[in-house]
Design a protein around this motif. Structure first.
Motif, PDB file in Angstrom:
ATOM      1  N   VAL A 168       0.528  -0.965  -0.600  1.00 40.96           N
ATOM      2  CA  VAL A 168      -0.252  -0.087   0.104  1.00 40.96           C
ATOM      3  C   VAL A 168       0.841   1.560   0.521  1.00 40.96           C
ATOM      4  O   VAL A 168       1.949   0.989   0.431  1.00 40.96           O
ATOM      5  CB  VAL A 168      -0.912  -0.135   1.193  1.00 40.96           C
ATOM      6  N   CYS A 169       0.395   2.357  -0.218  1.00 40.29           N
ATOM      7  CA  CYS A 169       1.218   3.433  -0.195  1.00 40.29           C
ATOM      8  C   CYS A 169       1.124   4.197   1.555  1.00 40.29           C
ATOM      9  O   CYS A 169      -0.429   3.960   1.969  1.00 40.29           O
ATOM     10  CB  CYS A 169       0.226   4.813  -1.327  1.00 40.29           C
ATOM     11  N   THR A 190       2.763  -8.622  16.793  1.00 38.01           N
ATOM     12  CA  THR A 190       4.127  -7.824  16.471  1.00 38.01           C
ATOM     13  C   THR A 190       5.037  -7.478  14.784  1.00 38.01           C
ATOM     14  O   THR A 190       4.538  -8.200  14.166  1.00 38.01           O
ATOM     15  CB  THR A 190       5.843  -8.363  16.787  1.00 38.01           C
ATOM     16  N   GLY A 191       5.591  -6.803  14.556  1.00 32.63           N
ATOM     17  CA  GLY A 191       6.627  -5.981  13.549  1.00 32.63           C
ATOM     18  C   GLY A 191       5.367  -5.324  12.679  1.00 32.63           C
ATOM     19  O   GLY A 191       5.717  -5.009  11.068  1.00 32.63           O
ATOM     20  N   LEU A 192       4.061  -4.992  13.298  1.00 33.94           N
ATOM     21  CA  LEU A 192       3.172  -4.198  11.795  1.00 33.94           C
ATOM     22  C   LEU A 192       3.722  -2.621  12.098  1.00 33.94           C
ATOM     23  O   LEU A 192       4.538  -1.832  13.350  1.00 33.94           O
ATOM     24  CB  LEU A 192       2.427  -4.366  12.886  1.00 33.94           C
ATOM     25  N   PRO A 193       3.537  -1.958  10.852  1.00 36.94           N
ATOM     26  CA  PRO A 193       3.883  -0.854  11.431  1.00 36.94           C
ATOM     27  C   PRO A 193       3.529   0.350  11.908  1.00 36.94           C
ATOM     28  O   PRO A 193       2.480   0.269  11.656  1.00 36.94           O
ATOM     29  CB  PRO A 193       3.650  -0.192   9.963  1.00 36.94           C
ATOM     30  N   PHE A 219       7.207  -4.077   6.114  1.00 41.19           N
ATOM     31  CA  PHE A 219       7.178  -4.739   7.196  1.00 41.19           C
ATOM     32  C   PHE A 219       6.344  -6.506   7.712  1.00 41.19           C
ATOM     33  O   PHE A 219       5.776  -6.321   7.338  1.00 41.19           O
ATOM     34  CB  PHE A 219       6.511  -3.647   8.545  1.00 41.19           C
ATOM     35  N   SER A 220       7.378  -7.077   8.177  1.00 43.76           N
ATOM     36  CA  SER A 220       6.998  -8.605   8.561  1.00 43.76           C
ATOM     37  C   SER A 220       6.338  -9.384  10.142  1.00 43.76           C
ATOM     38  O   SER A 220       7.040  -8.333  10.870  1.00 43.76           O
ATOM     39  CB  SER A 220       8.353  -9.098   8.371  1.00 43.76           C
ATOM     40  N   TYR A 221       5.119  -9.298  10.053  1.00 42.84           N
ATOM     41  CA  TYR A 221       4.382  -9.288  11.043  1.00 42.84           C
ATOM     42  C   TYR A 221       4.648 -11.128  11.300  1.00 42.84           C
ATOM     43  O   TYR A 221       4.254 -11.926  10.618  1.00 42.84           O
ATOM     44  CB  TYR A 221       3.255  -8.611  10.842  1.00 42.84           C
ATOM     45  N   THR A 222       4.552 -11.411  12.686  1.00 40.47           N
ATOM     46  CA  THR A 222       3.957 -12.188  12.915  1.00 40.47           C
ATOM     47  C   THR A 222       2.515 -12.366  14.531  1.00 40.47           C
ATOM     48  O   THR A 222       2.743 -11.194  14.866  1.00 40.47           O
ATOM     49  CB  THR A 222       4.790 -13.006  13.888  1.00 40.47           C
ATOM     50  N   ALA A 223       1.368 -12.955  14.528  1.00 42.03           N
ATOM     51  CA  ALA A 223       0.952 -12.687  15.090  1.00 42.03           C
ATOM     52  C   ALA A 223       0.424 -14.591  15.417  1.00 42.03           C
ATOM     53  O   ALA A 223       0.546 -15.789  15.081  1.00 42.03           O
ATOM     54  CB  ALA A 223      -0.889 -13.054  14.267  1.00 42.03           C
ATOM     55  N   GLY A 235       3.379 -12.678   7.907  1.00 46.41           N
ATOM     56  CA  GLY A 235       3.140 -11.730   6.913  1.00 46.41           C
ATOM     57  C   GLY A 235       3.498 -10.652   6.178  1.00 46.41           C
ATOM     58  O   GLY A 235       4.122 -10.420   7.289  1.00 46.41           O
ATOM     59  N   THR A 236       3.296 -10.130   5.521  1.00 45.00           N
ATOM     60  CA  THR A 236       4.524  -8.283   5.439  1.00 45.00           C
ATOM     61  C   THR A 236       3.574  -7.420   4.353  1.00 45.00           C
ATOM     62  O   THR A 236       3.059  -7.896   3.438  1.00 45.00           O
ATOM     63  CB  THR A 236       5.787  -8.979   4.023  1.00 45.00           C
ATOM     64  N   ILE A 237       3.462  -6.485   4.810  1.00 45.15           N
ATOM     65  CA  ILE A 237       3.105  -5.268   4.460  1.00 45.15           C
ATOM     66  C   ILE A 237       4.315  -4.407   3.718  1.00 45.15           C
ATOM     67  O   ILE A 237       4.875  -3.658   4.605  1.00 45.15           O
ATOM     68  CB  ILE A 237       2.260  -4.492   6.007  1.00 45.15           C
ATOM     69  N   THR A 238       4.284  -4.233   2.675  1.00 47.02           N
ATOM     70  CA  THR A 238       5.186  -2.901   2.502  1.00 47.02           C
ATOM     71  C   THR A 238       4.512  -1.995   2.218  1.00 47.02           C
ATOM     72  O   THR A 238       3.316  -2.013   1.752  1.00 47.02           O
ATOM     73  CB  THR A 238       5.390  -3.675   0.883  1.00 47.02           C
ATOM     74  N   VAL A 239       4.510  -0.837   2.801  1.00 51.49           N
ATOM     75  CA  VAL A 239       4.340   0.748   2.400  1.00 51.49           C
ATOM     76  C   VAL A 239       5.812   1.564   1.520  1.00 51.49           C
ATOM     77  O   VAL A 239       6.357   1.721   2.311  1.00 51.49           O
ATOM     78  CB  VAL A 239       4.210   1.364   3.364  1.00 51.49           C
ATOM     79  N   LYS A 240       4.523   1.799   0.771  1.00 53.94           N
ATOM     80  CA  LYS A 240       6.013   2.779  -0.524  1.00 53.94           C
ATOM     81  C   LYS A 240       5.687   4.074  -0.028  1.00 53.94           C
ATOM     82  O   LYS A 240       4.018   4.476   0.253  1.00 53.94           O
ATOM     83  CB  LYS A 240       4.764   2.370  -2.076  1.00 53.94           C
TER      84      LYS A 240
END
Length: 240
Positions: A168-169, A190-193, A219-223, A235-240
Motif C-alpha cells: 500500500v501507499c 508483532t512487527g506491524l507498521p 514490515f514482516s509481522y507475526t501473530a 505476513g508482510t505489509i510493504t508501505v511505499k
C-alpha cells in the motif's frame, strides 16, 4: 499325644499357643501385631522327638503416598505433550488398580520396589480424574488426582488470499487482514507498521489487522496465539 505340655517358640507378637492336656490338642491362634516372616516350632515335653514346625507370614497393611513433587497429582498439559511423571510409594500391596487416565497416559507398578509411576502424553482433550487403589491387607486406601488436557491452538487466515502479504501507499488504509483463532486466551502480534493495529475478539475468536500505515518500509509481522502448541501466522505489509 503322651505329652505333659508343649513348648512353642517363634510366634509373632499377638499370636499365642494353648495346649489342652486332657484332649491332647494344641491350638495356635490370635491376630499378629508385627510384620514379618515367623518360623515357629512346637515341641511336646516327654519321651522321644516329635517337633512340629510352620511359618506365619504377616504382611503390612496397604498404604500409598505421593512421592513426586507436590501438586504433580493434579496437573494441566497440552494435548500431545508429556505429563510430569507422577509417582507413588505403595506398601502392603499385591497389585495396584489405576482407573480414569486419559488415552496415552499409562500406569506401571514395580512390585519389587513398591513404586507406581503414571506417565505418558495424553492424546485426547478433557479433564480426567484418576484413582489409584492398591490391592492387599487392611482397610481400603486410595489416591486420586486430575489430569486436565487442553486443546491445541490454531490460526487460519479468513480474509481473501494474498491479504496477508500486501503493498500500500503510506497514508492509505490496508485491506483488513483477518484470522480465525481457536483455543487461545489472547494473541500477540508483532512487527506491524505504525498506524496499523491488531484487535483480537476472544468471544468470536477473530483477529483483525487493520489501519493506515504512517511510515514507509517493509514490515514482516507475526501473530502468535497464547495457548497450547505452535500456530503462528505471519505476513508482510510493504508501505511505499
Amino acid at each position: 499325644t503322651n505329652a505333659s505340655s508343649v513348648n512353642v517358640a517363634g510366634l509373632p507378637t499377638g499370636v499365642t499357643a494353648s495346649y489342652d492336656g486332657s484332649t491332647g490338642v494344641l491350638t495356635i491362634s490370635g491376630a499378629p501385631t508385627a510384620v514379618g516372616t515367623f518360623s515357629y516350632t512346637a515341641e511336646p515335653v516327654g519321651c522321644g522327638t516329635a517337633v512340629a514346625s510352620g511359618t506365619i507370614t504377616v504382611l503390612p497393611n496397604r498404604a500409598i503416598t505421593l512421592t513426586s513433587g507436590a501438586g504433580t497429582n493434579n496437573q494441566e498439559v497440552c494435548v500431545g505433550a508429556a505429563i510430569t511423571p507422577i509417582t507413588y510409594s505403595v506398601i502392603g500391596a499385591t497389585s495396584v488398580n489405576v482407573s480414569g487416565l486419559p488415552a496415552g497416559v499409562t500406569a506401571s507398578y514395580n512390585s519389587s520396589t513398591g513404586v507406581l509411576t503414571i506417565s505418558g502424553a495424553p492424546t485426547v482433550v478433557g479433564s480426567f480424574s484418576y484413582t489409584v487403589s492398591p490391592t492387599g491387607c487392611g482397610p481400603n486406601v486410595t489416591a486420586s488426582g486430575t489430569i486436565t488436557v487442553r486443546p491445541a491452538r490454531t490460526t487460519t487466515r479468513t480474509s481473501a488470499a494474498g491479504t496477508d502479504n500486501q503493498e500500500v501507499c503510506v497514508g492509505a488504509a490496508i485491506t483488513p487482514i483477518t484470522y480465525s483463532v481457536t483455543n487461545a486466551t489472547s494473541v500477540n502480534v508483532t512487527g506491524l507498521p505504525a498506524g496499523v493495529m491488531a484487535n483480537y475478539d476472544a468471544g468470536t475468536g477473530v483477529l483483525t489487522i487493520s489501519g493506515t500505515p504512517t511510515v514507509a518500509g517493509t514490515f514482516s509481522y507475526t501473530a502468535e496465539p497464547v495457548g497450547c502448541g505452535t500456530a503462528v501466522a505471519s505476513g508482510t505489509i510493504t508501505v511505499k
